[in-house]
Scaffold this motif. Structure first.
Motif, PDB file in Angstrom:
ATOM      1  N   LEU A  32     -33.844  26.090   0.069  1.00  0.00           N
ATOM      2  CA  LEU A  32     -32.583  25.578   0.604  1.00  0.00           C
ATOM      3  C   LEU A  32     -31.582  25.317  -0.512  1.00  0.00           C
ATOM      4  O   LEU A  32     -30.403  25.685  -0.411  1.00  0.00           O
ATOM      5  N   VAL A  33     -32.039  24.702  -1.594  1.00  0.00           N
ATOM      6  CA  VAL A  33     -31.149  24.408  -2.720  1.00  0.00           C
ATOM      7  C   VAL A  33     -30.627  25.693  -3.342  1.00  0.00           C
ATOM      8  O   VAL A  33     -29.438  25.805  -3.669  1.00  0.00           O
ATOM      9  N   GLU A  34     -31.491  26.687  -3.500  1.00  0.00           N
ATOM     10  CA  GLU A  34     -31.067  27.944  -4.107  1.00  0.00           C
ATOM     11  C   GLU A  34     -30.036  28.651  -3.231  1.00  0.00           C
ATOM     12  O   GLU A  34     -29.034  29.185  -3.730  1.00  0.00           O
ATOM     13  N   GLY A  35     -30.252  28.651  -1.930  1.00  0.00           N
ATOM     14  CA  GLY A  35     -29.279  29.266  -1.035  1.00  0.00           C
ATOM     15  C   GLY A  35     -27.945  28.539  -1.061  1.00  0.00           C
ATOM     16  O   GLY A  35     -26.879  29.168  -1.038  1.00  0.00           O
ATOM     17  N   THR A  36     -27.991  27.227  -1.137  1.00  0.00           N
ATOM     18  CA  THR A  36     -26.750  26.445  -1.190  1.00  0.00           C
ATOM     19  C   THR A  36     -26.026  26.668  -2.509  1.00  0.00           C
ATOM     20  O   THR A  36     -24.793  26.761  -2.543  1.00  0.00           O
ATOM     21  N   ARG A  38     -25.983  29.367  -4.283  1.00  0.00           N
ATOM     22  CA  ARG A  38     -25.292  30.661  -4.210  1.00  0.00           C
ATOM     23  C   ARG A  38     -24.010  30.545  -3.388  1.00  0.00           C
ATOM     24  O   ARG A  38     -22.993  31.164  -3.714  1.00  0.00           O
ATOM     25  N   ALA A  39     -24.062  29.752  -2.316  1.00  0.00           N
ATOM     26  CA  ALA A  39     -22.863  29.575  -1.488  1.00  0.00           C
ATOM     27  C   ALA A  39     -21.767  28.829  -2.247  1.00  0.00           C
ATOM     28  O   ALA A  39     -20.576  29.122  -2.088  1.00  0.00           O
ATOM     29  N   ILE A  40     -22.164  27.880  -3.070  1.00  0.00           N
ATOM     30  CA  ILE A  40     -21.180  27.121  -3.861  1.00  0.00           C
ATOM     31  C   ILE A  40     -20.566  27.995  -4.938  1.00  0.00           C
ATOM     32  O   ILE A  40     -19.362  27.926  -5.209  1.00  0.00           O
ATOM     33  N   GLY A  41     -21.380  28.841  -5.561  1.00  0.00           N
ATOM     34  CA  GLY A  41     -20.891  29.729  -6.608  1.00  0.00           C
ATOM     35  C   GLY A  41     -20.956  29.095  -7.982  1.00  0.00           C
ATOM     36  O   GLY A  41     -21.037  27.870  -8.123  1.00  0.00           O
ATOM     37  N   GLU A  42     -20.912  29.936  -9.008  1.00  0.00           N
ATOM     38  CA  GLU A  42     -21.024  29.443 -10.378  1.00  0.00           C
ATOM     39  C   GLU A  42     -19.847  28.568 -10.780  1.00  0.00           C
ATOM     40  O   GLU A  42     -19.978  27.670 -11.618  1.00  0.00           O
ATOM     41  N   ILE A  64     -26.326  20.036  -6.840  1.00  0.00           N
ATOM     42  CA  ILE A  64     -26.931  21.348  -6.602  1.00  0.00           C
ATOM     43  C   ILE A  64     -26.421  22.367  -7.613  1.00  0.00           C
ATOM     44  O   ILE A  64     -27.198  23.150  -8.187  1.00  0.00           O
ATOM     45  N   GLN A  65     -25.127  22.363  -7.866  1.00  0.00           N
ATOM     46  CA  GLN A  65     -24.545  23.315  -8.816  1.00  0.00           C
ATOM     47  C   GLN A  65     -25.133  23.152 -10.210  1.00  0.00           C
ATOM     48  O   GLN A  65     -25.390  24.136 -10.910  1.00  0.00           O
ATOM     49  N   HIS A  66     -25.380  21.907 -10.613  1.00  0.00           N
ATOM     50  CA  HIS A  66     -25.832  21.636 -11.981  1.00  0.00           C
ATOM     51  C   HIS A  66     -27.341  21.425 -12.085  1.00  0.00           C
ATOM     52  O   HIS A  66     -27.833  21.010 -13.140  1.00  0.00           O
ATOM     53  N   GLY A  67     -28.064  21.714 -11.018  1.00  0.00           N
ATOM     54  CA  GLY A  67     -29.518  21.629 -11.075  1.00  0.00           C
ATOM     55  C   GLY A  67     -30.063  20.223 -11.216  1.00  0.00           C
ATOM     56  O   GLY A  67     -31.145  20.031 -11.790  1.00  0.00           O
ATOM     57  N   LEU A  68     -29.360  19.247 -10.703  1.00  0.00           N
ATOM     58  CA  LEU A  68     -29.787  17.849 -10.820  1.00  0.00           C
ATOM     59  C   LEU A  68     -30.637  17.476  -9.606  1.00  0.00           C
ATOM     60  O   LEU A  68     -30.204  16.747  -8.714  1.00  0.00           O
ATOM     61  N   ARG A  69     -31.862  17.966  -9.575  1.00  0.00           N
ATOM     62  CA  ARG A  69     -32.717  17.776  -8.411  1.00  0.00           C
ATOM     63  C   ARG A  69     -33.104  16.308  -8.215  1.00  0.00           C
ATOM     64  O   ARG A  69     -33.018  15.779  -7.099  1.00  0.00           O
ATOM     65  N   GLU A  70     -33.530  15.631  -9.264  1.00  0.00           N
ATOM     66  CA  GLU A  70     -33.931  14.229  -9.121  1.00  0.00           C
ATOM     67  C   GLU A  70     -32.750  13.362  -8.691  1.00  0.00           C
ATOM     68  O   GLU A  70     -32.890  12.467  -7.849  1.00  0.00           O
ATOM     69  N   GLU A  71     -31.595  13.638  -9.282  1.00  0.00           N
ATOM     70  CA  GLU A  71     -30.405  12.868  -8.930  1.00  0.00           C
ATOM     71  C   GLU A  71     -30.006  13.117  -7.475  1.00  0.00           C
ATOM     72  O   GLU A  71     -29.590  12.194  -6.758  1.00  0.00           O
ATOM     73  N   LEU A  72     -30.132  14.368  -7.031  1.00  0.00           N
ATOM     74  CA  LEU A  72     -29.819  14.707  -5.644  1.00  0.00           C
ATOM     75  C   LEU A  72     -30.721  13.935  -4.686  1.00  0.00           C
ATOM     76  O   LEU A  72     -30.247  13.345  -3.701  1.00  0.00           O
ATOM     77  N   TYR A  98     -21.950   5.873  -9.678  1.00  0.00           N
ATOM     78  CA  TYR A  98     -23.256   6.521  -9.775  1.00  0.00           C
ATOM     79  C   TYR A  98     -23.599   6.669 -11.257  1.00  0.00           C
ATOM     80  O   TYR A  98     -23.352   7.728 -11.854  1.00  0.00           O
ATOM     81  N   PRO A  99     -24.155   5.640 -11.874  1.00  0.00           N
ATOM     82  CA  PRO A  99     -24.441   5.702 -13.318  1.00  0.00           C
ATOM     83  C   PRO A  99     -25.365   6.849 -13.706  1.00  0.00           C
ATOM     84  O   PRO A  99     -25.327   7.321 -14.849  1.00  0.00           O
ATOM     85  N   TYR A 100     -26.183   7.310 -12.773  1.00  0.00           N
ATOM     86  CA  TYR A 100     -27.144   8.363 -13.097  1.00  0.00           C
ATOM     87  C   TYR A 100     -26.555   9.770 -12.958  1.00  0.00           C
ATOM     88  O   TYR A 100     -27.229  10.756 -13.253  1.00  0.00           O
ATOM     89  N   LEU A 101     -25.301   9.879 -12.504  1.00  0.00           N
ATOM     90  CA  LEU A 101     -24.655  11.186 -12.386  1.00  0.00           C
ATOM     91  C   LEU A 101     -23.709  11.384 -13.573  1.00  0.00           C
ATOM     92  O   LEU A 101     -22.562  10.935 -13.553  1.00  0.00           O
ATOM     93  N   ARG A 102     -24.190  12.038 -14.593  1.00  0.00           N
ATOM     94  CA  ARG A 102     -23.391  12.273 -15.789  1.00  0.00           C
ATOM     95  C   ARG A 102     -22.475  13.476 -15.585  1.00  0.00           C
ATOM     96  O   ARG A 102     -22.903  14.509 -15.073  1.00  0.00           O
ATOM     97  N   GLY A 103     -21.228  13.323 -15.990  1.00  0.00           N
ATOM     98  CA  GLY A 103     -20.311  14.450 -15.954  1.00  0.00           C
ATOM     99  C   GLY A 103     -19.591  14.668 -14.643  1.00  0.00           C
ATOM    100  O   GLY A 103     -18.788  15.598 -14.522  1.00  0.00           O
ATOM    101  N   VAL A 104     -19.849  13.824 -13.648  1.00  0.00           N
ATOM    102  CA  VAL A 104     -19.170  13.994 -12.366  1.00  0.00           C
ATOM    103  C   VAL A 104     -17.709  13.580 -12.506  1.00  0.00           C
ATOM    104  O   VAL A 104     -17.380  12.628 -13.214  1.00  0.00           O
ATOM    105  N   SER A 105     -16.817  14.310 -11.855  1.00  0.00           N
ATOM    106  CA  SER A 105     -15.388  14.041 -11.992  1.00  0.00           C
ATOM    107  C   SER A 105     -14.969  12.858 -11.136  1.00  0.00           C
ATOM    108  O   SER A 105     -15.624  12.515 -10.141  1.00  0.00           O
ATOM    109  N   ARG A 106     -13.859  12.240 -11.511  1.00  0.00           N
ATOM    110  CA  ARG A 106     -13.322  11.142 -10.717  1.00  0.00           C
ATOM    111  C   ARG A 106     -12.972  11.599  -9.310  1.00  0.00           C
ATOM    112  O   ARG A 106     -13.125  10.856  -8.348  1.00  0.00           O
ATOM    113  N   GLN A 107     -12.489  12.815  -9.210  1.00  0.00           N
ATOM    114  CA  GLN A 107     -12.102  13.325  -7.897  1.00  0.00           C
ATOM    115  C   GLN A 107     -13.294  13.366  -6.951  1.00  0.00           C
ATOM    116  O   GLN A 107     -13.170  13.096  -5.756  1.00  0.00           O
ATOM    117  N   ASP A 108     -14.463  13.688  -7.485  1.00  0.00           N
ATOM    118  CA  ASP A 108     -15.644  13.791  -6.637  1.00  0.00           C
ATOM    119  C   ASP A 108     -16.151  12.430  -6.175  1.00  0.00           C
ATOM    120  O   ASP A 108     -16.818  12.332  -5.140  1.00  0.00           O
TER     121      ASP A 108
END
Length: 261
Positions: A32-36, A38-42, A64-72, A98-108
């Motif tokens: 499911l993560v891999e399919g999602t 691909r839908a999100i795109g690089e 999902i885009q950044h491979g953060l499985r544990e954080e997800l 979300y202190p455990y989400l490094r690099g996430v944008s303010r917009q998100d």
């Protein structure tokens, strides 16, 4: 694919990332993560698509885009347990933390448009010549603060005329007293407005109630030929109906009733 179509597809994909995702076998989650991904795109979400998704979905897409499985899985688990992240107010905007989400944008993590009011009605009673005393609690969702100003707002259903009453607040909640003799005839719906750190949100009041609050109508004669009833609407909201008092029965009817006793 148009922006609206892309947003709709991603909504459908990201919607399943809840308790159902956590219940899947590891191999099913991987597919499911891999399919999602691909839908999100690089390149990730476009600005237009990002603007059309709620913060919870934007954050899932980021993980999902950044491979953060544990954080997800932590993000989903906290939400499923009813423990969403807290929030801070910066420059008039509300951002989830979300202190455990490094690099996430303010917009998100911008949840300004999604913040509402947590509220509870604890007691409603008449006092004096025509005052409704309301006791309860109200605060902004997810925003931790020691100071919240609360207003009780009476809004007439047809004309939209408004009466606003500043409530007294304390550790146990708020108390507000509304003079219905000043409001005048009409169906007055009660709202509660909570303000903290420059952010104000308003909500219909009464659907969430304390255990001691009864739902029986409360009537009171206001004088000047008016009567008022505090009641809960079919939707469970608190309202006050102010209307002319019923005309007294004719003398003949009174006599007949007395003789019939």
């Amino acid at each position: 694919m148009t922006t609206d179509c892309t947003t709709s597809v991603l909504r459908d994909l990201l919607r399943v990332y809840d308790h159902r995702f956590l219940a899947l076998e590891r191999s099913q989650r991987d597919r499911l993560v891999e399919g999602t991904r691909r839908a999100i795109g690089e390149e990730g979400l476009s600005e237009a698509v990002r603007a059309g998704l709620p913060a919870a979905y934007r954050l899932r897409a980021f993980c999902i885009q950044h491979g953060l499985r544990e954080e997800l899985e932590r993000l989903i688990g906290d939400e499923a347990a009813g423990s969403p992240a807290g929030a801070v107010v910066v420059g008039g905007r509300v951002y989830a933390m979300y202190p455990y989400l490094r690099g996430v944008s303010r917009q998100d993590v911008d949840i300004t448009a999604e913040i509402g009011v947590e509220h509870r009605a604890d007691a409603v009673a008449w006092q004096g010549q025509g005052e409704v005393r309301v006791r309860g609690a109200a605060r902004l969702e997810r925003v931790e603060t020691h100071r919240t100003a609360v207003d009780l707002v009476l809004r007439e259903r047809e004309s939209k005329a408004e009466h606003r009453v500043a409530a007294e607040t304390g550790e146990d909640g708020f108390t507000a007293v509304a003079d219905m003799t000043a409001a005048g005839p009409g169906r007055w719906d009660l709202f509660v407005a909570a303000t903290a750190l420059g952010i104000t949100r308003e909500a219909r009041f009464g659907t969430v109630r304390g255990p001691a609050l009864k739902d029986e109508p409360l009537r009171r004669a206001l004088g000047d030929g008016l009567t008022a009833t505090v009641y809960f609407t079919k939707g469970g909201h608190l309202a006050v109906h102010v209307r002319p008092a019923p005309a007294p029965p004719p003398l003949r009817t009174k006599i007949i009733r007395r003789l019939a006793r």
